[in-house]
Design a protein around this motif. Sequence first.
Motif, PDB file in Angstrom:
ATOM      1  N   GLY A  90     -17.148   0.956 -27.119  1.00 34.91           N
ATOM      2  CA  GLY A  90     -18.383   1.863 -27.311  1.00 34.91           C
ATOM      3  C   GLY A  90     -19.368   1.967 -27.930  1.00 34.91           C
ATOM      4  O   GLY A  90     -19.978   2.495 -28.290  1.00 34.91           O
ATOM      5  N   ASN A  91     -19.342   0.888 -29.396  1.00 31.68           N
ATOM      6  CA  ASN A  91     -19.910   0.809 -30.564  1.00 31.68           C
ATOM      7  C   ASN A  91     -20.948   0.206 -30.333  1.00 31.68           C
ATOM      8  O   ASN A  91     -21.168  -0.667 -29.041  1.00 31.68           O
ATOM      9  CB  ASN A  91     -19.315  -0.164 -31.545  1.00 31.68           C
ATOM     10  N   LEU A  92     -22.008   0.364 -30.717  1.00 34.97           N
ATOM     11  CA  LEU A  92     -23.786  -0.052 -30.480  1.00 34.97           C
ATOM     12  C   LEU A  92     -23.966  -0.987 -31.698  1.00 34.97           C
ATOM     13  O   LEU A  92     -23.269  -0.776 -32.680  1.00 34.97           O
ATOM     14  CB  LEU A  92     -24.286   0.504 -30.187  1.00 34.97           C
ATOM     15  N   TYR A  93     -24.437  -1.941 -31.279  1.00 38.67           N
ATOM     16  CA  TYR A  93     -24.916  -3.189 -32.391  1.00 38.67           C
ATOM     17  C   TYR A  93     -26.193  -3.225 -32.380  1.00 38.67           C
ATOM     18  O   TYR A  93     -26.783  -3.784 -30.928  1.00 38.67           O
ATOM     19  CB  TYR A  93     -24.383  -3.908 -32.380  1.00 38.67           C
ATOM     20  N   ILE A  94     -27.397  -3.052 -33.400  1.00 41.45           N
ATOM     21  CA  ILE A  94     -28.752  -3.024 -33.285  1.00 41.45           C
ATOM     22  C   ILE A  94     -29.049  -4.426 -34.255  1.00 41.45           C
ATOM     23  O   ILE A  94     -28.645  -4.837 -35.523  1.00 41.45           O
ATOM     24  CB  ILE A  94     -29.414  -2.243 -34.193  1.00 41.45           C
ATOM     25  N   GLY A  95     -29.808  -4.985 -33.736  1.00 43.63           N
ATOM     26  CA  GLY A  95     -30.160  -6.410 -34.236  1.00 43.63           C
ATOM     27  C   GLY A  95     -31.152  -6.833 -34.919  1.00 43.63           C
ATOM     28  O   GLY A  95     -32.626  -6.835 -34.668  1.00 43.63           O
ATOM     29  N   ASP A  96     -30.719  -6.130 -36.738  1.00 46.36           N
ATOM     30  CA  ASP A  96     -31.826  -6.221 -37.219  1.00 46.36           C
ATOM     31  C   ASP A  96     -32.518  -7.654 -37.413  1.00 46.36           C
ATOM     32  O   ASP A  96     -32.507  -7.662 -38.889  1.00 46.36           O
ATOM     33  CB  ASP A  96     -32.278  -5.338 -38.559  1.00 46.36           C
ATOM     34  N   PHE A  97     -32.869  -8.966 -36.609  1.00 47.40           N
ATOM     35  CA  PHE A  97     -33.067 -10.064 -36.927  1.00 47.40           C
ATOM     36  C   PHE A  97     -34.481 -10.384 -36.859  1.00 47.40           C
ATOM     37  O   PHE A  97     -34.614 -12.343 -36.668  1.00 47.40           O
ATOM     38  CB  PHE A  97     -31.561 -11.103 -36.410  1.00 47.40           C
ATOM     39  N   VAL A 108     -29.069  -8.622 -40.515  1.00 51.04           N
ATOM     40  CA  VAL A 108     -28.560  -7.974 -41.056  1.00 51.04           C
ATOM     41  C   VAL A 108     -28.190  -7.670 -39.087  1.00 51.04           C
ATOM     42  O   VAL A 108     -29.163  -6.622 -38.752  1.00 51.04           O
ATOM     43  CB  VAL A 108     -28.762  -6.886 -42.049  1.00 51.04           C
ATOM     44  N   ILE A 109     -27.498  -6.741 -38.344  1.00 49.72           N
ATOM     45  CA  ILE A 109     -26.797  -6.184 -37.520  1.00 49.72           C
ATOM     46  C   ILE A 109     -26.507  -4.893 -38.371  1.00 49.72           C
ATOM     47  O   ILE A 109     -25.338  -4.673 -38.479  1.00 49.72           O
ATOM     48  CB  ILE A 109     -25.979  -7.058 -36.911  1.00 49.72           C
ATOM     49  N   HIS A 110     -26.791  -3.949 -37.640  1.00 48.29           N
ATOM     50  CA  HIS A 110     -26.361  -3.084 -37.787  1.00 48.29           C
ATOM     51  C   HIS A 110     -25.335  -2.135 -36.937  1.00 48.29           C
ATOM     52  O   HIS A 110     -25.698  -1.885 -34.996  1.00 48.29           O
ATOM     53  CB  HIS A 110     -27.568  -1.247 -38.012  1.00 48.29           C
ATOM     54  N   LYS A 111     -23.893  -1.784 -37.152  1.00 47.31           N
ATOM     55  CA  LYS A 111     -22.975  -1.615 -35.945  1.00 47.31           C
ATOM     56  C   LYS A 111     -23.149   0.481 -35.852  1.00 47.31           C
ATOM     57  O   LYS A 111     -22.933   0.831 -37.655  1.00 47.31           O
ATOM     58  CB  LYS A 111     -21.754  -1.854 -36.511  1.00 47.31           C
ATOM     59  N   LEU A 112     -23.032   0.391 -34.697  1.00 51.23           N
ATOM     60  CA  LEU A 112     -23.360   2.160 -34.830  1.00 51.23           C
ATOM     61  C   LEU A 112     -21.667   3.117 -34.083  1.00 51.23           C
ATOM     62  O   LEU A 112     -21.330   2.484 -33.436  1.00 51.23           O
ATOM     63  CB  LEU A 112     -24.702   2.628 -33.976  1.00 51.23           C
ATOM     64  N   PRO A 113     -21.457   3.996 -34.194  1.00 52.41           N
ATOM     65  CA  PRO A 113     -20.149   4.748 -33.524  1.00 52.41           C
ATOM     66  C   PRO A 113     -20.582   4.705 -31.904  1.00 52.41           C
ATOM     67  O   PRO A 113     -21.719   4.456 -31.406  1.00 52.41           O
ATOM     68  CB  PRO A 113     -19.618   5.667 -34.130  1.00 52.41           C
ATOM     69  N   ASN A 114     -19.562   5.339 -31.122  1.00 49.94           N
ATOM     70  CA  ASN A 114     -20.082   5.363 -29.945  1.00 49.94           C
ATOM     71  C   ASN A 114     -21.700   6.900 -29.748  1.00 49.94           C
ATOM     72  O   ASN A 114     -20.834   7.946 -30.123  1.00 49.94           O
ATOM     73  CB  ASN A 114     -18.551   6.165 -28.948  1.00 49.94           C
ATOM     74  N   PRO A 115     -22.199   6.191 -29.224  1.00 51.01           N
ATOM     75  CA  PRO A 115     -23.362   7.380 -29.329  1.00 51.01           C
ATOM     76  C   PRO A 115     -23.424   8.830 -27.822  1.00 51.01           C
ATOM     77  O   PRO A 115     -23.630  10.089 -28.758  1.00 51.01           O
ATOM     78  CB  PRO A 115     -24.383   7.391 -28.876  1.00 51.01           C
ATOM     79  N   LEU A 116     -22.452   8.806 -27.310  1.00 50.93           N
ATOM     80  CA  LEU A 116     -21.868   9.535 -26.184  1.00 50.93           C
ATOM     81  C   LEU A 116     -21.234  10.668 -27.006  1.00 50.93           C
ATOM     82  O   LEU A 116     -20.915  12.148 -26.596  1.00 50.93           O
ATOM     83  CB  LEU A 116     -20.998   9.301 -25.580  1.00 50.93           C
ATOM     84  N   LEU A 117     -20.024  10.543 -27.920  1.00 51.30           N
ATOM     85  CA  LEU A 117     -19.534  10.857 -28.363  1.00 51.30           C
ATOM     86  C   LEU A 117     -20.276  11.708 -29.565  1.00 51.30           C
ATOM     87  O   LEU A 117     -19.584  12.640 -30.392  1.00 51.30           O
ATOM     88  CB  LEU A 117     -18.659  10.120 -29.261  1.00 51.30           C
ATOM     89  N   PHE A 147     -35.161 -19.843 -36.983  1.00 49.76           N
ATOM     90  CA  PHE A 147     -34.401 -19.062 -37.014  1.00 49.76           C
ATOM     91  C   PHE A 147     -34.931 -17.891 -37.049  1.00 49.76           C
ATOM     92  O   PHE A 147     -34.150 -16.629 -38.058  1.00 49.76           O
ATOM     93  CB  PHE A 147     -33.612 -19.659 -38.453  1.00 49.76           C
ATOM     94  N   ASP A 148     -35.882 -17.574 -35.954  1.00 51.23           N
ATOM     95  CA  ASP A 148     -36.184 -16.107 -34.914  1.00 51.23           C
ATOM     96  C   ASP A 148     -35.228 -16.117 -34.242  1.00 51.23           C
ATOM     97  O   ASP A 148     -34.677 -16.600 -33.627  1.00 51.23           O
ATOM     98  CB  ASP A 148     -37.881 -15.828 -34.836  1.00 51.23           C
ATOM     99  N   SER A 149     -34.491 -14.631 -34.284  1.00 49.08           N
ATOM    100  CA  SER A 149     -33.873 -14.026 -32.945  1.00 49.08           C
ATOM    101  C   SER A 149     -34.339 -12.497 -32.066  1.00 49.08           C
ATOM    102  O   SER A 149     -35.124 -12.005 -32.727  1.00 49.08           O
ATOM    103  CB  SER A 149     -32.185 -13.519 -33.070  1.00 49.08           C
ATOM    104  N   GLU A 150     -34.621 -12.894 -31.280  1.00 51.63           N
ATOM    105  CA  GLU A 150     -34.557 -11.205 -30.034  1.00 51.63           C
ATOM    106  C   GLU A 150     -33.228 -11.100 -29.334  1.00 51.63           C
ATOM    107  O   GLU A 150     -33.681 -10.233 -28.501  1.00 51.63           O
ATOM    108  CB  GLU A 150     -35.451 -11.212 -29.885  1.00 51.63           C
ATOM    109  N   SER A 151     -32.047 -11.580 -29.290  1.00 52.66           N
ATOM    110  CA  SER A 151     -31.134 -11.219 -28.884  1.00 52.66           C
ATOM    111  C   SER A 151     -29.428 -11.710 -29.254  1.00 52.66           C
ATOM    112  O   SER A 151     -28.980 -12.558 -29.566  1.00 52.66           O
ATOM    113  CB  SER A 151     -31.377 -12.658 -27.178  1.00 52.66           C
ATOM    114  N   PHE A 152     -28.925 -11.308 -28.336  1.00 47.72           N
ATOM    115  CA  PHE A 152     -27.074 -11.216 -28.420  1.00 47.72           C
ATOM    116  C   PHE A 152     -26.749 -10.374 -27.774  1.00 47.72           C
ATOM    117  O   PHE A 152     -27.121 -10.147 -27.387  1.00 47.72           O
ATOM    118  CB  PHE A 152     -27.251 -11.047 -30.653  1.00 47.72           C
ATOM    119  N   PHE A 153     -25.232 -10.879 -27.938  1.00 51.92           N
ATOM    120  CA  PHE A 153     -24.295 -10.230 -27.031  1.00 51.92           C
ATOM    121  C   PHE A 153     -22.822  -9.876 -28.097  1.00 51.92           C
ATOM    122  O   PHE A 153     -22.751 -10.907 -28.402  1.00 51.92           O
ATOM    123  CB  PHE A 153     -24.731 -10.594 -25.837  1.00 51.92           C
TER     124      PHE A 153
END
Length: 298
Positions: A90-97, A108-117, A147-153
């Motif tokens: 349930g963690n989210l990850y925002i790609g600031d890349f 950087v990638i920002h890791k967030l806790p489960n927003p439903l909680l 070295f640009d990116s708009e996608s990850f998983f």
Amino acid sequence: MHLLYGLLSVLLLVGCQSPDALKAEAKLPKRLNECSGMTTLEGKTLWVIEDGGNKDILYGLDLKGRIQKEFEVSNARNKDWEALTSDSLGNLYIGDFGNNGNRRKDLVIHKLPNPLLEKGGKIPAIPIAFRYPDQEAFPPPFDDRRFDSESFFHFGSRLYIITKNRSDPFDGTAHVYSIPDSTGTYIARKELQFQTCENRSKCSVTDAALSPDGNRLVLLGYGTLWVFEDFRKKGFGKGPTRTIDLGGRTQLEAICFVDNGLLYLADERVFLSGGNLYAFPLPFPTPASRGGQPSSIP
């Protein structure tokens, strides 16, 4: 010359009609003009972000595109948020890349806790900083700007970053790197590379989505899907299992699975084009379609 080419590419996208293979579920709210990433945890709420220059906000939408929840993301400035993904916990990850000019040294990638909680209107973020192992110049020469990116998983315990090729001349190569999913500072591990195609207007990778069961990876372009079937078993294999032309060339930059056979996509609003939320049932492959295509994977 390079700036002129970029301007012409944008004008071509703006002039195109919406993809005819997609069903528009709704118009996105005007507050979300630049939807750049999307994911879901339970198939009912779409979590979305906007790219650089917009607010440090995580939005929760229903499947008709209506805003149901907003969180201010703490400790994470939106320099160029380009992708959003999630893991099975349930963690989210925002790609600031986002790195259009290939000049950034603060990816950087920002890791967030489960927003439903989460309660209240803020959600905390912790940083996962990284750099590419093979970038030596900032920026590199035009023929090496990859070295640009708009996608990850997320898969296993790692985050897989797919680059958006900005080289000139454009050769359609996408590079894949990975880093751990825990906070820290890392040198990314280069995993492989593969070919999309050589048409810049539709062959740059703009987002990625992995199905809930981990078996289907889909990469998004401007009107194109690259599908990797049996991903849990085969990984990237010998390249995409198949390529799907969605028609049209709007600025599609966000995609996620809501279940194993249904995708949701969104495009940015550019003048009179885009700003839509789309549903796309992804058919499962027939035996004849599993042959794959040639690629340049090492």
